[in-house]
Design an enzyme around this catalytic site. Sequence first.
Site, PDB file in Angstrom:
ATOM      1  N   ASP A 143      -5.912   2.921   9.903  1.00 22.26           N
ATOM      2  CA  ASP A 143      -6.807   2.610   8.892  1.00 22.26           C
ATOM      3  C   ASP A 143      -6.280   1.720   7.309  1.00 22.26           C
ATOM      4  O   ASP A 143      -6.854   1.815   7.333  1.00 22.26           O
ATOM      5  CB  ASP A 143      -7.299   3.977   8.689  1.00 22.26           C
ATOM      6  CG  ASP A 143      -6.804   4.885   7.906  1.00 22.26           C
ATOM      7  OD1 ASP A 143      -5.733   4.403   7.454  1.00 22.26           O
ATOM      8  OD2 ASP A 143      -7.086   6.194   8.127  1.00 22.26           O
ATOM      9  N   GLU A 168      -4.238   6.108  16.722  1.00 20.04           N
ATOM     10  CA  GLU A 168      -4.897   6.770  16.120  1.00 20.04           C
ATOM     11  C   GLU A 168      -6.767   6.809  15.884  1.00 20.04           C
ATOM     12  O   GLU A 168      -6.513   6.423  14.507  1.00 20.04           O
ATOM     13  CB  GLU A 168      -4.375   6.951  14.603  1.00 20.04           C
ATOM     14  CG  GLU A 168      -4.937   7.391  13.852  1.00 20.04           C
ATOM     15  CD  GLU A 168      -3.357   8.103  12.347  1.00 20.04           C
ATOM     16  OE1 GLU A 168      -4.322   6.883  11.494  1.00 20.04           O
ATOM     17  OE2 GLU A 168      -2.294   8.948  12.419  1.00 20.04           O
ATOM     18  N   GLU A 215     -10.101   3.156   3.714  1.00 19.15           N
ATOM     19  CA  GLU A 215      -9.682   3.757   5.000  1.00 19.15           C
ATOM     20  C   GLU A 215     -10.707   4.328   6.054  1.00 19.15           C
ATOM     21  O   GLU A 215     -11.108   3.993   6.945  1.00 19.15           O
ATOM     22  CB  GLU A 215      -8.856   4.767   5.152  1.00 19.15           C
ATOM     23  CG  GLU A 215      -7.109   4.467   4.431  1.00 19.15           C
ATOM     24  CD  GLU A 215      -7.392   4.258   2.822  1.00 19.15           C
ATOM     25  OE1 GLU A 215      -7.862   4.729   2.040  1.00 19.15           O
ATOM     26  OE2 GLU A 215      -6.592   3.311   1.564  1.00 19.15           O
ATOM     27  N   HIS A 259      -0.613   8.769  -3.519  1.00 18.33           N
ATOM     28  CA  HIS A 259      -1.182   7.134  -3.196  1.00 18.33           C
ATOM     29  C   HIS A 259      -2.340   6.832  -2.758  1.00 18.33           C
ATOM     30  O   HIS A 259      -2.522   5.588  -3.414  1.00 18.33           O
ATOM     31  CB  HIS A 259      -0.182   6.243  -2.466  1.00 18.33           C
ATOM     32  CG  HIS A 259      -0.197   6.368  -1.222  1.00 18.33           C
ATOM     33  ND1 HIS A 259       0.436   8.024  -0.282  1.00 18.33           N
ATOM     34  CD2 HIS A 259      -1.379   6.044   0.144  1.00 18.33           C
ATOM     35  CE1 HIS A 259      -0.075   7.110   1.056  1.00 18.33           C
ATOM     36  NE2 HIS A 259      -1.077   6.520   0.875  1.00 18.33           N
ATOM     37  N   ARG A 262      -5.917   4.695  -3.408  1.00 15.78           N
ATOM     38  CA  ARG A 262      -6.675   4.429  -4.400  1.00 15.78           C
ATOM     39  C   ARG A 262      -8.238   5.302  -4.952  1.00 15.78           C
ATOM     40  O   ARG A 262      -8.004   5.111  -6.186  1.00 15.78           O
ATOM     41  CB  ARG A 262      -7.575   3.378  -3.267  1.00 15.78           C
ATOM     42  CG  ARG A 262      -6.356   2.126  -3.107  1.00 15.78           C
ATOM     43  CD  ARG A 262      -7.285   0.783  -2.009  1.00 15.78           C
ATOM     44  NE  ARG A 262      -6.278   0.462  -2.094  1.00 15.78           N
ATOM     45  CZ  ARG A 262      -5.956  -0.778  -2.872  1.00 15.78           C
ATOM     46  NH1 ARG A 262      -6.623  -1.531  -4.458  1.00 15.78           N
ATOM     47  NH2 ARG A 262      -4.516  -1.630  -2.613  1.00 15.78           N
ATOM     48  N   HIS A 270       5.454   6.432  -4.760  1.00 16.07           N
ATOM     49  CA  HIS A 270       4.871   5.352  -4.130  1.00 16.07           C
ATOM     50  C   HIS A 270       4.964   3.774  -4.652  1.00 16.07           C
ATOM     51  O   HIS A 270       5.504   3.873  -6.098  1.00 16.07           O
ATOM     52  CB  HIS A 270       3.722   5.521  -3.851  1.00 16.07           C
ATOM     53  CG  HIS A 270       2.800   4.406  -2.649  1.00 16.07           C
ATOM     54  ND1 HIS A 270       2.568   2.787  -2.961  1.00 16.07           N
ATOM     55  CD2 HIS A 270       2.997   4.603  -1.456  1.00 16.07           C
ATOM     56  CE1 HIS A 270       2.551   2.272  -1.997  1.00 16.07           C
ATOM     57  NE2 HIS A 270       2.450   3.417  -0.736  1.00 16.07           N
TER      58      HIS A 270
HETATM   59  C1  UD1 Z   1      -1.880   0.834   1.888  1.00 12.89           C
HETATM   60  C2  UD1 Z   1      -3.429   1.739   2.767  1.00 12.89           C
HETATM   61  C3  UD1 Z   1      -2.528   2.694   2.500  1.00 12.89           C
HETATM   62  C4  UD1 Z   1      -2.185   4.051   3.577  1.00 12.89           C
HETATM   63  C5  UD1 Z   1      -0.639   3.419   2.021  1.00 12.89           C
HETATM   64  C6  UD1 Z   1       0.742   3.662   2.544  1.00 12.89           C
HETATM   65  C7  UD1 Z   1      -4.767  -0.548   2.966  1.00 12.89           C
HETATM   66  C8  UD1 Z   1      -5.957  -1.148   1.423  1.00 12.89           C
HETATM   67  N1  UD1 Z   1      -4.280   0.506   1.848  1.00 12.89           N
HETATM   68  O1  UD1 Z   1      -1.828   1.353   0.890  1.00 12.89           O
HETATM   69  O2  UD1 Z   1      -4.028   3.123   3.952  1.00 12.89           O
HETATM   70  O3  UD1 Z   1      -2.172   4.886   3.163  1.00 12.89           O
HETATM   71  O4  UD1 Z   1      -0.755   1.890   2.704  1.00 12.89           O
HETATM   72  O5  UD1 Z   1       1.398   4.139   1.638  1.00 12.89           O
HETATM   73  O6  UD1 Z   1      -4.606  -0.819   3.845  1.00 12.89           O
HETATM   74  N2  UD1 Z   1       4.130  -2.434  -3.579  1.00 12.89           N
HETATM   75  C9  UD1 Z   1       5.154  -2.521  -4.161  1.00 12.89           C
HETATM   76  N3  UD1 Z   1       5.528  -2.422  -2.828  1.00 12.89           N
HETATM   77  C10 UD1 Z   1       5.691  -2.111  -1.283  1.00 12.89           C
HETATM   78  C11 UD1 Z   1       4.222  -1.380  -1.044  1.00 12.89           C
HETATM   79  C12 UD1 Z   1       3.491  -1.658  -2.568  1.00 12.89           C
HETATM   80  O7  UD1 Z   1       4.811  -3.816  -4.249  1.00 12.89           O
HETATM   81  O8  UD1 Z   1       6.900  -2.575  -0.269  1.00 12.89           O
HETATM   82  C13 UD1 Z   1       2.700  -2.120  -4.139  1.00 12.89           C
HETATM   83  C14 UD1 Z   1       2.491  -4.321  -4.496  1.00 12.89           C
HETATM   84  O9  UD1 Z   1       1.716  -3.974  -6.230  1.00 12.89           O
HETATM   85  C15 UD1 Z   1       0.836  -4.131  -4.078  1.00 12.89           C
HETATM   86  C16 UD1 Z   1       0.795  -2.744  -4.217  1.00 12.89           C
HETATM   87  O10 UD1 Z   1       1.852  -1.736  -4.049  1.00 12.89           O
HETATM   88  O11 UD1 Z   1       0.151  -5.345  -4.210  1.00 12.89           O
HETATM   89  C17 UD1 Z   1      -0.689  -2.141  -3.363  1.00 12.89           C
HETATM   90  O12 UD1 Z   1      -0.532  -2.534  -2.225  1.00 12.89           O
HETATM   91  P1  UD1 Z   1      -1.639  -2.454  -0.940  1.00 12.89           P
HETATM   92  O13 UD1 Z   1      -0.637  -2.056   0.940  1.00 12.89           O
HETATM   93  O14 UD1 Z   1      -2.323  -2.752  -0.684  1.00 12.89           O
HETATM   94  O15 UD1 Z   1      -2.226  -0.253  -1.002  1.00 12.89           O
HETATM   95  P2  UD1 Z   1      -1.319   0.948  -1.172  1.00 12.89           P
HETATM   96  O16 UD1 Z   1      -2.235   0.936  -1.491  1.00 12.89           O
HETATM   97  O17 UD1 Z   1       0.317   0.897  -0.617  1.00 12.89           O
HETATM   98  N1  UDP Z   2       7.538   8.491   3.388  1.00 15.54           N
HETATM   99  C1  UDP Z   2       8.751   8.771   3.944  1.00 15.54           C
HETATM  100  N2  UDP Z   2       9.410   8.383   2.411  1.00 15.54           N
HETATM  101  C2  UDP Z   2       9.173   8.785   1.457  1.00 15.54           C
HETATM  102  C3  UDP Z   2       7.559   9.104   1.748  1.00 15.54           C
HETATM  103  C4  UDP Z   2       6.737   9.702   2.394  1.00 15.54           C
HETATM  104  O1  UDP Z   2       9.359   8.157   4.890  1.00 15.54           O
HETATM  105  O2  UDP Z   2       9.141   8.794   0.046  1.00 15.54           O
HETATM  106  C5  UDP Z   2       6.764   9.279   4.897  1.00 15.54           C
HETATM  107  C6  UDP Z   2       6.088  10.149   5.290  1.00 15.54           C
HETATM  108  O3  UDP Z   2       7.302  11.487   6.239  1.00 15.54           O
HETATM  109  C7  UDP Z   2       5.227   9.684   6.425  1.00 15.54           C
HETATM  110  C8  UDP Z   2       4.773   8.830   6.337  1.00 15.54           C
HETATM  111  O4  UDP Z   2       5.923   8.148   5.089  1.00 15.54           O
HETATM  112  O5  UDP Z   2       5.301   9.857   7.368  1.00 15.54           O
HETATM  113  C9  UDP Z   2       3.113   8.751   5.086  1.00 15.54           C
HETATM  114  O6  UDP Z   2       3.394   7.347   4.406  1.00 15.54           O
HETATM  115  P1  UDP Z   2       2.008   7.234   3.321  1.00 15.54           P
HETATM  116  O7  UDP Z   2       1.877   8.561   2.635  1.00 15.54           O
HETATM  117  O8  UDP Z   2       2.826   6.653   2.174  1.00 15.54           O
HETATM  118  O9  UDP Z   2       0.532   7.012   3.821  1.00 15.54           O
HETATM  119  P2  UDP Z   2      -0.078   7.166   4.731  1.00 15.54           P
HETATM  120  O10 UDP Z   2       0.222   8.378   5.696  1.00 15.54           O
HETATM  121  O11 UDP Z   2      -1.123   8.296   3.774  1.00 15.54           O
HETATM  122  O12 UDP Z   2      -0.794   6.793   5.448  1.00 15.54           O
END
Ligand code: UD1
Ligand code: UDP
Length: 376
Positions: A97, A119, A133, A215, A217, A248
């Site tokens: 999602d 999923e 999501e 993490h 939003r 995160h």
């Molecule tokens: C995203 C997903 C969320 C998912 C999560 C898993 C959306 C809207 N959100 O959230 O559903 O649960 O990923 O972790 O799709 N950033 C970095 N490096 C990275 C990743 C993120 O610097 O490798 C920082 C960047 O500044 C980026 C910000 O995090 O702009 C937000 O990343 P984004 O993918 O938009 O949202 P997440 O909160 O990571």
């Molecule tokens: N995870 C990981 N390292 C971490 C934190 C989480 O490998 O430091 C794994 C965790 O086991 C799970 C996935 O990342 O499989 C979850 O990712 P996240 O919480 O970022 O996203 P969500 O599942 O909420 O979309």
Amino acid sequence: MANLLFVLGTRPEVIKLAPVIAAFRAHGAPFSVQVCVTGQHRQLLDQMLNIFSIKPDFDLNLMQENQTLASLTGRIINSVNDLLAREKPDWIFVQGDTTTVMAASLAAYYNNIKVAHIEAGLRTGDKYSPFPEEINRRVAACVADLHLAPTKWARQNLLRENVGPEKIHVTGNTAIDALLYMREKNKTHGPELMEKLTGLGLPADLSKMVLITGHRRENFGTGFREICLAIRELAALHPECLFLYPVHLNPNVQKPVFEIIGNVPNVKLLPPLGYPEFVFLMEKSYLILTDSGGVQEEAPSLGKPVLVMRTTTERPEAVQANTAKLVGANKETIIANVRLLLENKDEYNRMAAAINPYGDGKASQRILAIFNSLLK
Ligand code: UD1
Ligand code: UDP
């Protein structure tokens, strides 16, 4: 030949698609498999691609610092659209999602390309929780030609939205395929993993460890402040416990976490961990405090109580089985529930039963079988 393109963008999508990509690749013809990463995440994505040895065929490299939902959505639709117009796969596969899932599904629709949604069918019924999501997965469901639902409950949600029953298959969640694979692999790497973790400053004794991730939003701002204040108070109340938190990379998470609990002696903040290390730590933990979707699925399989720092969940099965509990992002509720589990052994034992509502580790094989029968 059926040309399949997996489109993924974030950490959990790699973890949950890795077993599916491996299953299709191992099967070979009539499937030709390619992988496109949007790069919605950069570091977290690359970390997991390396762990699962996935080399993308296309890397759109779209992440921007502190990206907005609208700008990210626009970039993904445009870039995936161009790629699909050029490559013309028969199917794209998306998982979960995220914005990548929603935007890639729309791009596929614009190009008249079929979408398989893995999923599928998770719902809270609240369009702002989780945000965005809940709407991302509903958009994907509108567009999808095949809905691979992890549980019967998810299937029911899709039926209620008038998705044809012939388009829905209950497969289990591929998260459990990945988890069981990594748990097995870790069995022969215990000392190496421990060495890596002690290198990050962890003590050898992890018997009273609370593992934390967050993490979402909808928790930005007040929610994260409450979460961090709760952890700070719990750390003072329970100096014998280690509160371990791989943080995160989202700046909206990093800032409050490092400001509020960056200097608490028994709170250890770590960079995001590789999946083998994280699975190892989940198994060692006493309890898990999280707002993550994936961790909510993994913890029950490992027999770990999980307190979910959200007000809703699209994964009610573990809550119904009493191994997960919603505690919101509220300081007092988090403190009360963590204390209950740390201080009341009966309550702890009641929640610590291992259950398996999300899968049996064979979801990827079922998805492969569904596609094989589709082509007959
Ligand atoms: C995203 C997903 C969320 C998912 C999560 C898993 C959306 C809207 N959100 O959230 O559903 O649960 O990923 O972790 O799709 N950033 C970095 N490096 C990275 C990743 C993120 O610097 O490798 C920082 C960047 O500044 C980026 C910000 O995090 O702009 C937000 O990343 P984004 O993918 O938009 O949202 P997440 O909160 O990571
Ligand atoms: N995870 C990981 N390292 C971490 C934190 C989480 O490998 O430091 C794994 C965790 O086991 C799970 C996935 O990342 O499989 C979850 O990712 P996240 O919480 O970022 O996203 P969500 O599942 O909420 O979309």
